[in-house]
Each structure stands twice: as structure tokens, then as C-alpha cells.
Design a protein around this motif. Structure first.
Motif, PDB file in Angstrom:
ATOM      1  N   PHE A  80      25.408   9.398 -28.365  1.00 30.07           N
ATOM      2  CA  PHE A  80      25.263   7.969 -28.646  1.00 30.07           C
ATOM      3  C   PHE A  80      26.368   7.240 -27.893  1.00 30.07           C
ATOM      4  N   GLY A  81      26.113   5.996 -27.558  1.00 27.74           N
ATOM      5  CA  GLY A  81      27.093   5.234 -26.799  1.00 27.74           C
ATOM      6  C   GLY A  81      26.685   3.790 -26.659  1.00 27.74           C
ATOM      7  N   PRO A  82      27.573   2.963 -26.140  1.00 24.69           N
ATOM      8  CA  PRO A  82      27.320   1.526 -26.080  1.00 24.69           C
ATOM      9  C   PRO A  82      26.573   1.065 -24.843  1.00 24.69           C
ATOM     10  N   TRP A  83      26.275   1.972 -23.920  1.00 22.90           N
ATOM     11  CA  TRP A  83      25.783   1.530 -22.615  1.00 22.90           C
ATOM     12  C   TRP A  83      24.309   1.817 -22.375  1.00 22.90           C
ATOM     13  N   ASP A  84      23.644   2.497 -23.281  1.00 23.77           N
ATOM     14  CA  ASP A  84      22.193   2.619 -23.141  1.00 23.77           C
ATOM     15  C   ASP A  84      21.553   2.261 -24.467  1.00 23.77           C
ATOM     16  N   ARG A  85      20.409   1.617 -24.402  1.00 22.71           N
ATOM     17  CA  ARG A  85      19.785   1.066 -25.596  1.00 22.71           C
ATOM     18  C   ARG A  85      18.913   2.067 -26.335  1.00 22.71           C
ATOM     19  N   HIS A  86      18.778   3.263 -25.822  1.00 24.77           N
ATOM     20  CA  HIS A  86      17.747   4.145 -26.349  1.00 24.77           C
ATOM     21  C   HIS A  86      18.303   5.404 -27.005  1.00 24.77           C
ATOM     22  N   ASN A  87      19.576   5.383 -27.446  1.00 25.90           N
ATOM     23  CA  ASN A  87      20.091   6.531 -28.185  1.00 25.90           C
ATOM     24  C   ASN A  87      19.863   6.325 -29.678  1.00 25.90           C
ATOM     25  N   PHE A  88      19.972   7.405 -30.420  1.00 26.23           N
ATOM     26  CA  PHE A  88      19.619   7.403 -31.844  1.00 26.23           C
ATOM     27  C   PHE A  88      20.379   6.336 -32.632  1.00 26.23           C
ATOM     28  N   VAL A  89      21.692   6.271 -32.467  1.00 24.18           N
ATOM     29  CA  VAL A  89      22.499   5.345 -33.260  1.00 24.18           C
ATOM     30  C   VAL A  89      22.122   3.904 -32.952  1.00 24.18           C
ATOM     31  N   THR A  90      21.967   3.589 -31.683  1.00 28.93           N
ATOM     32  CA  THR A  90      21.608   2.219 -31.302  1.00 28.93           C
ATOM     33  C   THR A  90      20.234   1.840 -31.840  1.00 28.93           C
ATOM     34  N   LEU A  91      19.271   2.749 -31.704  1.00 21.95           N
ATOM     35  CA  LEU A  91      17.924   2.466 -32.202  1.00 21.95           C
ATOM     36  C   LEU A  91      17.925   2.298 -33.721  1.00 21.95           C
ATOM     37  N   ALA A  92      18.687   3.136 -34.431  1.00 23.50           N
ATOM     38  CA  ALA A  92      18.735   3.048 -35.889  1.00 23.50           C
ATOM     39  C   ALA A  92      19.326   1.712 -36.333  1.00 23.50           C
ATOM     40  N   LEU A  93      20.458   1.339 -35.740  1.00 27.71           N
ATOM     41  CA  LEU A  93      21.103   0.091 -36.140  1.00 27.71           C
ATOM     42  C   LEU A  93      20.249  -1.121 -35.786  1.00 27.71           C
ATOM     43  N   GLN A  94      19.600  -1.056 -34.640  1.00 28.90           N
ATOM     44  CA  GLN A  94      18.768  -2.181 -34.240  1.00 28.90           C
ATOM     45  C   GLN A  94      17.614  -2.370 -35.226  1.00 28.90           C
ATOM     46  N   ALA A  95      16.936  -1.286 -35.551  1.00 23.45           N
ATOM     47  CA  ALA A  95      15.800  -1.390 -36.469  1.00 23.45           C
ATOM     48  C   ALA A  95      16.246  -1.838 -37.854  1.00 23.45           C
ATOM     49  N   LEU A  96      17.268  -1.190 -38.390  1.00 24.53           N
ATOM     50  CA  LEU A  96      17.683  -1.478 -39.762  1.00 24.53           C
ATOM     51  C   LEU A  96      18.307  -2.863 -39.887  1.00 24.53           C
ATOM     52  N   SER A  97      19.018  -3.312 -38.861  1.00 28.89           N
ATOM     53  CA  SER A  97      19.593  -4.658 -38.924  1.00 28.89           C
ATOM     54  C   SER A  97      18.519  -5.733 -38.878  1.00 28.89           C
ATOM     55  N   GLU A  98      17.357  -5.389 -38.304  1.00 25.30           N
ATOM     56  CA  GLU A  98      16.236  -6.334 -38.234  1.00 25.30           C
ATOM     57  C   GLU A  98      15.285  -6.193 -39.420  1.00 25.30           C
ATOM     58  N   GLY A  99      15.646  -5.312 -40.356  1.00 28.30           N
ATOM     59  CA  GLY A  99      14.818  -5.128 -41.542  1.00 28.30           C
ATOM     60  C   GLY A  99      13.614  -4.251 -41.335  1.00 28.30           C
ATOM     61  N   ARG A 100      13.570  -3.535 -40.223  1.00 28.86           N
ATOM     62  CA  ARG A 100      12.446  -2.637 -39.956  1.00 28.86           C
ATOM     63  C   ARG A 100      12.787  -1.240 -40.462  1.00 28.86           C
ATOM     64  N   PRO A 101      11.788  -0.454 -40.829  1.00 27.79           N
ATOM     65  CA  PRO A 101      12.066   0.923 -41.277  1.00 27.79           C
ATOM     66  C   PRO A 101      12.500   1.797 -40.103  1.00 27.79           C
ATOM     67  N   PHE A 102      13.279   2.815 -40.429  1.00 24.61           N
ATOM     68  CA  PHE A 102      13.710   3.783 -39.417  1.00 24.61           C
ATOM     69  C   PHE A 102      13.696   5.156 -40.067  1.00 24.61           C
ATOM     70  N   THR A 103      13.135   6.125 -39.365  1.00 27.44           N
ATOM     71  CA  THR A 103      12.950   7.467 -39.911  1.00 27.44           C
ATOM     72  C   THR A 103      13.961   8.431 -39.310  1.00 27.44           C
ATOM     73  N   LEU A 135      16.097   2.879 -44.444  1.00 27.12           N
ATOM     74  CA  LEU A 135      16.162   4.189 -43.803  1.00 27.12           C
ATOM     75  C   LEU A 135      15.242   5.151 -44.553  1.00 27.12           C
ATOM     76  N   GLN A 136      14.303   5.728 -43.848  1.00 26.01           N
ATOM     77  CA  GLN A 136      13.358   6.672 -44.437  1.00 26.01           C
ATOM     78  C   GLN A 136      13.795   8.087 -44.090  1.00 26.01           C
ATOM     79  N   VAL A 137      14.224   8.821 -45.083  1.00 34.73           N
ATOM     80  CA  VAL A 137      14.746  10.167 -44.899  1.00 34.73           C
ATOM     81  C   VAL A 137      13.637  11.167 -45.173  1.00 34.73           C
ATOM     82  N   LEU A 138      13.358  11.988 -44.169  1.00 34.54           N
ATOM     83  CA  LEU A 138      12.249  12.938 -44.273  1.00 34.54           C
ATOM     84  C   LEU A 138      12.694  14.318 -43.820  1.00 34.54           C
ATOM     85  N   PRO A 139      11.984  15.371 -44.263  1.00 33.19           N
ATOM     86  CA  PRO A 139      12.237  16.690 -43.684  1.00 33.19           C
ATOM     87  C   PRO A 139      11.697  16.729 -42.260  1.00 33.19           C
ATOM     88  N   SER A 140      12.279  17.590 -41.450  1.00 36.68           N
ATOM     89  CA  SER A 140      11.881  17.655 -40.043  1.00 36.68           C
ATOM     90  C   SER A 140      10.418  18.042 -39.883  1.00 36.68           C
TER      91      SER A 140
END
Length: 751
Positions: free
Chosen positions: A605-628, A687-692
Motif C-alpha cells: 500500500f502507498g500514497p502514489w497509486d490509487r488501486h492498492n487495498f488500503v486506498t481502495l478501502a478508505l475511499q469506499a468506506l469514507s464515501e459510505g460504500r461497502p467494502f469487502t 466494512l463487510q468481513v467475510l471468509p476467503s
């Protein structure tokens, strides 16, 4: 025994070493560097030090540690073992008795009995080791007095001029009486008197302050040389503050000039004072409202460095000189550049006619918590010639440079071709100041020999890693070429050969490859070509041309059955095609090129690409969208900037073999999302927590692929990394949008 240059005729400047051994007191707590660096339990360190080519070693036989409860209860076992061992190795110990300390618990820097007590201890040391010639009874008396009795940072925590001057006088008197007691045993004993030697520059409005600071910096040496009388620039300061004339006359009647003036020099030694405090970060503005900041962070034209300061010391005292501490807390190439700059400055001063004896690499084992002036125990570590973050001290690139300097060989590391951060445009913490302050040029000033610059080649121009390496190499002024597949196809021997012949690199970083873990199940041939065949082609070419190679592997070479963090020597057993390609690359690359550096890592994860897990999670959850996110797949998340910085240091150090690098903590993907939310103050309610098994992942995943290390944990903690990630993203948004890296999907477990 090694004899330090006696100055009878100009000789090559010697290389000395130093061991950071501060035992400072903060209220009733002692902070001992020796407790942190482990040297007390490693006699083998002395062999390591001797192999560097040093002629002398600043070495502690500290009053606080040896005789904390009086001489009658002194424990000499430690110096009894170490000092003779140094002598047998041909290294002259420069024995330190107090190092930023205040003595045993029963005394202090403002205790009238401090000097006599130290002298009694010094005499006991000399009687026990009568062959020792070189002493530093008190390290940095003026600096220690400032920190302890003017700024209140160390015991006895005073904040007034009288206490500062009392502490200074007591320490200097302790030096005089200690050398007297030592010379009663060994008349040939010599004083190596150290202190920080800087210089202060200022706006015209702050000129009086700057002049005062520039006189104060000499006080310890001036006192020892018997130079403080009514004619001295700071005589009235002594009188106004409450030091009587009789006290100062004692030093005139009992001069003890150093046999070597030891100059300690840091990036913080040269200061800029500015009456316009509002221009600067708050931490640099004091109670009087003016800024006091490192000159390197403020002046548009960098100062020449230590050379003119050494020249000033020579002109003031006419005594032999040595740089007794040369160290910077920086990336590896800047540590090399700093040492090289100090060494060349010392050579230039010697050519100008000064009696310049040595340069001391400080500290050989690094130091702890000096970023907070050792007022807290936070574990902040600055590596030195050796890095202690492993089972044994690991030689860094400084070791190679030290051996070259000690033997008179020309320095060879390609990264010396760049400038240190203190001379680069990005160094400023405020609008740069164009000053007309006269800064004397040093006769025979250092001139960089112009050589063709050897770059680093980076494959994978459009990927997350490739773009991060390009960015950080530019920040660190490491020459680099980032190559597309068209410019260098790593799986094509002819293409690799052509790139090497064209650019003449000193290192190649394989930052590309096939990263789509789940697609690889249906695209095995392409995955194997890019992840296994390509690195082997690079390894063969690098071995043939003596070029260093850094390549990357993955936590997915493991099957997860261990149930705890994997270390480098654990057997691999990949579950999917992607992991198989990485395991094959490891085996074949290190078979043909054992000097290659193969880094296993995980969960970017890092600040320079928009498509890593942490960035995608924060973007979705901050916008009120679900994230799995999966709750049963445990990984070691890796902050890309930390990974790149650490890899570059290891590459410069010529490390090889397999290293595990991540930010350490073993967490599930779901827990990573929660931690990121907590750090960013974003609700994780959606945040939707699921088994793999519910995520329908094409490639089998190890349930527990966290990475540990048996070679050394070199990267910060996950929480520290997440905090910096959140801050970096916020700062980027303030500047007008997040920096976008490659549009590269970050699937679970992809690298």
C-alpha cells in the motif's frame, strides 16, 4: 601499539572510530547507549572495528558505569577485558570518562565536588591502565552544559546562564584535574578535547545573538587554554551571570591545552537565526519569537561545511586538530557523502598548513534516540558503520568506504557521485534565504572529480514499484534510468545486454513482472516468462558485467501451513502459479548469481497509486460504500515508500540473498482495513468481513503468509507506516490531488 601521528611532519590523515556511549540522566532515569547497542556483550565488536583500518578508537570507561557507588566498589571487569584487547589489535584507545553524563548519582554538573571526584576516578583509571596515552575526560563540556543547564533537557535540568557556566567550569576544571592525575602516572598522556564546533549565521536584526553564539562555542577550549581573562569577548557575560574573576583566574594559572582539539561536526552544528519567526515551522521558533534552524534548511547558498570551521580552530589555537565525530542521520548514500565531504575538507585544511591529524567515523554501531536528544527511550535508531537490527552487527557501505580511506585507495562507490541532501534544492523547510553573510571559502576547497555517472537501471516503468523507485531515487539524487519493456525486455538476453552496454549501470532493479495473481492461473506461460525467466536473464547478465541486481519475490512462495511468520530460511511450497513463478525465480537467480539481492515482500500500500487495498478501502468506506475484506487471510502489509528506501540502502550496502521486508505486523486483510480506518478517522461500519471462501478467488491463497526475518527487521511498524500514509495522502490532496501511479489492480496477495 599503534602510535597516533605526532605531527612532527605532515602525514596522511588517520581514520579513527568512535563508539556512542552516552550515559545521560533525565531526572532520576539514566539513558545508556550501551544498554541499547549490545556492545557490552560482544567482545567480537573489537575485531570488527580493527578490521576497518582505524588507528584509534574513542572508547568509554565511564565513571557512571564503572564506579557508580564509589571507587572502593568499582567494577573494572569490563575495561580490564576490552582495553588490552584493543591494544593487542593495534588500535589506540582514546579513553572517555564522562560522555554527556553528570557522574554517579551522588554528584552533578553543578556540584562543587564534581571536578575533584572525576579527577580521583581518572587517577584510578590511569593507575590501572598506565600504558593508555589518550584521554577525553569529559566529552563536549560546552554542549553538555547547554543541554543540561541552559535548556534543561538533562540532569540537573537548570535553565539559566549561571547554572550553564557553573556546569561548564566544573567540567573543564574536571578535565584539568583529571589530566593532572593521569600524568602523575603517565607523563606522556595526551588530552583529546572534544566539543561541537558549529557556526551561527543570521539576519542583521539577530547579529548580536549570532556573535554571542559564535563566541560561546569556543568557551571550553578557551578555558583549558587559559584564554579567558578581562580581554575575552565573554568576560562580562561571566561576570554578569555570577562567575567570579577568581574562578576564571584559576584556569589562567592552571592551563591544560589540548594535545588534540577534537571537533565534533553535525548537520545541526551550523545555525541560522531569523527575527521573522513566522516564516518557519513552529518547532524552530523559541520563546523570544525568533527562529533558530539548521542553516542547511534555510540558506539558499549552502555553507562550505566543516572546512572553514577547522581553519578557524587552527587559527585560534594553533594546536593539532581532529574531527572527532563525523555522522549524519540519513539514507546510506548521504552517510557516505557526508563522511567523504568531511574527509576531503580535512585534507584541504591540512594542505593549507594546519596540523590536521584524523577524521573519526561516529558512531560505529550507530546511536539511539538522538532525534529527541536522548530525553526519551523510543528506540529510534540511526545506523553507523554497522547496522544492529539483526542477530549480529551487519556491515554497511560505510565499512567499505572506511577501508578505502584508511588504506589510501580512491573511494569507489558510485553513489558518491551525487550531492548530499544538505546541498540539494529540496532541503528547505521554509522559503530559502539569500544572505550576504560572508562565508569564507576554504583554500584548496573540495572539487568533485568529474566522472561519467553510473546509473541504476529500473525495469517496470509503469508499475507501482518502478514508479516509486524512480521517485525516491530522484529524491535521494541517485542517478537512474527507468526503462519500459520496449527499452529493455528482461526476458530477452540481447535486449538486456544492449541496455547494460548503453547505460553502464552499477545496479539493476527488477521492479516489473507479472502481478495479476488470479489471472496467472489461466496465463501461466506469460507469468513464468516475466517472473521467472526474466529475472534469470538479468541475473546472468549482471553476474557477467559485475552489476548488482535487486529483484522481488513474494509471501506467496509459502503455503501457510507453518501457522506463524515465515523467515528467510523456511522451505517454500507455493499454492498457486504466481507463487510458483516467484519460487522458481528465487532458486534460479541465486544459483547463477549468489550476489543478487532477492526481496520477499507482501501486500503493498502507498500514497502514489490509487488501486492498492488500503486506498481502495478508505475511499469506499469514507464515501459510505461497502467494502469487502477477508478475515482469515493473514499477511504482512508493506508500505511502498518504506520498502523502496530500505531496498536502496541494502543495495548500496551490497547485501545479497533473500531478505524479508515488510512493516512487520501479521494482520488479516480485514484488520488492515480497520487499522487504516482508525488512523484516517474513517468509519468502518460498512466494512463487510467475510471468509476467503466467499470471495471466489481464482488462485489458492495461504491462510497465514506473514513475513518475519532472521536477518533483521529494518522497516518501521505498521501503525507508524499507516500514520505516514494518511498524512501523505492528506498533504497530496492539499496540493491538488493524490499522485496517481500505475493503474495496477491490487488483488489480495498481489505484489
Amino acid at each position: 601499539m599503534t602510535v597516533i601521528n605526532d605531527g612532527s611532519q605532515p602525514q596522511p590523515i588517520e581514520l579513527w572510530g568512535g563508539l556512542e556511549a552516552t550515559v545521560n540522566r533525565v531526572r532520576d532515569r539514566y539513558f545508556s547507549q550501551m544498554e541499547h547497542n549490545g556492545h557490552g556483550g560482544r567482545l567480537s565488536d573489537l575485531d570488527r572495528f580493527a578490521a576497518l583500518g582505524i588507528k584509534a578508537l574513542r572508547y568509554p570507561v565511564l565513571w557512571e558505569l564503572t564506579a557508580p557507588d564509589g571507587l572502593e566498589n568499582a567494577d573494572w571487569s569490563w575495561p580490564d577485558e576490552r582495553l588490552p584487547a584493543l591494544r593487542d589489535l593495534g588500535v589506540a584507545p582514546i579513553v572517555g570518562l564522562v560522555h554527556h553524563g553528570s557522574g554517579p548519582r551522588h554528584t552533578s554538573l553543578v556540584d562543587p565536588g564534581f571536578a575533584e571526584g572525576l579527577a580521583e576516578y581518572a587517577g584510578a583509571v590511569a593507575r590501572r591502565y598506565p600504558w593508555v596515552e589518550y584521554y577525553t575526560p569529559v566529552n563536549e563540556p560546552c554542549t553538555t552544559a547547554r543541554f543540561a543547564c541552559l535548556y534543561g533537557l538533562w540532569y540537573p535540568h537548570a535553565r539559566d546562564d549561571l547554572s550553564f557556566l557553573q556546569a561548564l567550569v566544573n567540567q573543564c576544571k574536571g578535565v584539568v584535574l583529571s589530566m593532572r592525575a593521569i600524568r602523575e602516572v603517565n607523563p606522556n598522556a595526551k588530552l583529546v578535547q572534544t566539543d561541537d564546533l558549529g557556526k551561527t549565521y543570521s539576519t542583521p536584526e539577530m547579529a548580536e545573538w549570532a556573535e554571542f553564539y559564535n563566541e560561546r562555542r569556543w568557551l571550553a577550549w578557551d578555558l583549558l587554554c587559559g584564554m579567558v581573562g578581562p580581554e575575552h569577548a565573554l568576560w562580562d557575560y561571566f561576570m554578569r551571570s555570577g562567575i567570579d574573576a577568581e574562578t576564571l583566574q584559576w584556569f589562567r594559572d592552571n592551563p591544560c591545552p589540548p594535545d588534540v582539539v577534537g571537533v565534533n561536526y553535525y548537520i545541526t552544528s551550523e545555525r541560522w537565526l531569523d527575527h521573522r519567526g513566522e516564516r518557519y515551522p513552529k518547532q524552530y521558533v523559541g520563546v523570544h519569537g525568533f527562529a533558530d534552524i539548521e542553516a542547511a534548511r534555510a540558506l539558499a547558498t549552502p555553507t562550505p561545511g566543516v572546512g572553514p570551521l577547522l581553519q578557524e580552530a587552527w587559527e585560534r589555537y594553533g594546536l593539532p586538530l581532529a574531527v572527532t565525530e563525523a555522522h549524519i542521520d540519513a539514507n546510506r548514500e548521504d552517510q557516505l557523502r557526508w563522511l567523504m565531504e568531511v574527509w576531503q575538507a580535512a585534507q584541504a585544511v591540512q594542505r593549507s598548513g594546519a596540523d590536521m591529524r584524523a577524521v573519526t567515523v561516529w558512531s560505529l554501531l550507530g546511536s539511539f534516540d538522538w532525534n529527541c536528544l536522548v530525553t526519551e527511550c523510543k528506540g529510534y535508531y540511526e545506523s553507523g558503520a554497522f547496522d544492529l537490527r539483526g542477530p549480529e552487527p551487519r556491515p554497511t557501505a560505510l565499512v567499505g568506504l572506511m577501508r578505502e580511506l584508511a588504506s589510501g585507495r580512491p573511494p569507489s562507490h558510485p553513489v558518491l557521485q551525487g550531492q548530499g541532501w544538505w546541498r540539494r534544492p529540496g532541503r528547505f523547510l521554509c522559503p530559502p534565504v539569500a544572505t550576504s553573510t560572508s562565508i569564507a571559502a576554504l583554500p584548496g576547497e573540495r572539487r568533485s572529480t568529474q566522472h561519467p555517472v553510473q546509473p541504476i537501471l529500473i525495469s517496470g516503468a509503469t508499475g507501482t514499484l518502478g514508479s516509486a523507485f524512480a521517485r525516491i531515487c530522484a529524491e535521494r539524487q541517485l542517478a537512474v534510468h527507468v526503462l519500459t519493456r520496449q527499452e529493455m525486455d528482461i526476458a530477452d538476453p540481447a535486449s538486456v545486454e544492449a541496455a547494460i552496454r548503453r547505460y553502464h549501470p552499477w545496479a539493476i532493479i527488477n521492479a516489473g513482472g507479472y502481478v495479476r495473481v488470479h489471472d496467472a492461473e489461466q496465463d501461466a506461460q506469460r507469468c513464468l516468462r516475466e517472473n521467472a525467466q526474466g529475472p534469470v536473464v538479468l541475473a546472468v547478465a549482471c553476474a557477467r558485467h559485475n552489476v548488482r541486481l535487486l529483484s522481488f519475490s513474494s509471501d506467496l512462495v509459502f503455503d501457510g501451513s507453518k501457522g506463524s511468520a515465515y523467515v528467510e530460511s523456511d522451505p517454500v511450497s507455493p499454492l498457486n502459479v504466481y507463487g510458483q513463478s516467484k519460487a522458481e525465480a528465487e532458486r534460479r537467480v541465486l544459483a547463477v548469481n549468489p550476489q543478487a539481492l532477492m526481496v520477499r515482500t507482501s501486500a503493498f500500500f502507498g500514497p502514489w497509486d490509487r488501486h492498492n487495498f488500503v486506498t481502495l478501502a478508505l475511499q469506499a468506506l469514507s464515501e459510505g460504500r461497502p467494502f469487502t475484506a477477508a478475515e482469515d487471510l493473514v499477511v504482512s502489509p508493506t508500505y511502498v515508500p518504506d520498502l523502496v528506501q530500505t531496498c536502496l540502502d541494502l543495495l548500496i550496502d551490497a547485501e545479497s540473498g533473500i531478505w524479508h521486508l515488510s512493516n512487520g505486523d501479521a494482520v488479516s486483510w480485514a484488520e488492515l482495513a480497520r487499522r487504516a480506518c482508525g488512523m484516517a478517522e474513517v468509519s468502518d461500519a460498512r466494512l463487510q468481513v467475510l471468509p476467503s471462501t466467499a470471495l471466489d478467488l481464482a488462485a489458492a491463497q495461504p491462510r497465514f503468509s506473514a513475513l518475519g526475518s532472521e536477518r533483521g527487521r529494518l522497516m518501521p511498524t505498521l501503525d507508524d507506516a499507516l500514520e505516514r500514509y494518511v498524512r501523505a495522502v492528506a498533504e497530496a490532496r492539499e496540493r491538488g490531488g493524490m499522485h496517481a501511479g500505475a493503474a495496477q489492480a491490487a488483488h489480495y496477495g498481489s505484489n
